[in-house]
Write an enzyme that holds these catalytic residues in place. Structure first.
Site, PDB file in Angstrom:
ATOM      1  CE1 TYR A  59      -3.084   3.097   0.859  1.00 25.30           C
ATOM      2  CE2 TYR A  59      -1.590   3.421   2.707  1.00 25.30           C
ATOM      3  CZ  TYR A  59      -2.603   3.883   1.890  1.00 25.30           C
ATOM      4  OH  TYR A  59      -3.111   5.144   2.082  1.00 25.30           O
ATOM      5  CB  SER A  60       1.026   4.338   0.240  1.00 30.25           C
ATOM      6  OG  SER A  60       1.392   5.683   0.014  1.00 30.25           O
ATOM      7  CG  MET A  61       7.366   3.635   0.693  1.00 28.95           C
ATOM      8  SD  MET A  61       8.236   4.130   2.199  1.00 28.95           S
ATOM      9  CE  MET A  61       7.863   2.752   3.277  1.00 28.95           C
ATOM     10  N   GLY A  63       3.775  -0.222  -2.154  1.00 32.21           N
ATOM     11  CA  GLY A  63       3.635  -0.715  -3.519  1.00 32.21           C
ATOM     12  C   GLY A  63       4.966  -0.760  -4.232  1.00 32.21           C
ATOM     13  CB  ALA A  87      -3.486  -0.348  -2.542  1.00 39.66           C
TER      14      ALA A  87
END
Length: 217
Positions: A59-61, A63, A87
């Protein structure tokens, strides 16, 4: 947050949450501020899981971290995850679409976090909490700001991209860039919400992830 997801996953799927240095039970450790160091540490932890089919979610970083972890596992062990799920993150090949955080004051970082929806005003007003949290936030920004994408052969595993329809931090260009990172299927799943749609639309989001995992070989 991730630890509770196991109850929503198909039978036979185990959720293995990753706790990065400087957080939670590891808050006594120094934060890691480079992608290479972060992925190197994660490879050591992941090696023991490679006898089973492994899907990676970031998720975010996370990813970007998950993407680099998948490529390193391929280089070192000739193994890829059965799927990469990302994500709220632009593709690794897309240049940073915001100013770097280097040189930002604590107040500027806090304001950026509030605008993204990642921190309630009550937490931002808690000086003791923010003194502990800002070094972690700076380390995260440093990982992303100094990340240098290097082209390689695309992964062969499917990539599933999850985005929030109101997420100002993820662009159309950033979403489409993920398509080039796999020779396998590429699927985009959109949910109402901003950068933190995984919290705002948790039920439908987890149902989608569960469905993806259920269909994997």
């Amino acid at each position: 947050m991730f630890r509770s997801w196991g109850a929503e996953m198909p039978e036979g799927v185990e959720v293995c949450p990753v706790e990065l240095p400087g957080r939670g039970t590891r808050r006594g450790e120094g934060c890691v501020s480079s992608m290479s160091s972060l992925v190197e540490a994660m490879v050591e932890e992941t090696e023991a899981l490679l006898d089973l089919p492994l899907a990676i979610f970031g998720y975010s970083m996370g990813g970007l971290v998950g993407f680099e972890l998948a490529r390193v596992l391929r280089r070192l062990y000739g193994r890829e995850p059965v799927a990469l799920l990302v994500a709220a993150q632009n593709a690794p090949s897309v240049p940073l679409e915001r100013p770097t955080a280097r040189g930002s004051t604590d107040e500027e970082l806090s304001a950026a976090l509030y605008r993204s929806g990642g921190m309630p005003a009550e937490a931002l007003a808690n000086d003791r909490f923010m003194r502990a949290f800002l070094p972690v936030l700076r380390a995260d920004y440093a990982v992303v700001d100094t990340y240098a994408y290097a082209p390689e052969l695309p992964l062969s595993c499917p990539i599933h991209l999850y985005t929030g329809t109101e997420d100002a931090l993820v662009s159309e260009r950033g979403q489409e860039g993920w398509r080039r990172e796999t020779s396998g299927p590429f699927v985009v799943h959109r949910f109402p919400g901003g950068h933190y749609f995984v919290r705002e639309a948790e039920g439908p989001f987890l149902a989608s992830v569960s469905g993806v995992l259920r269909e994997l070989p």
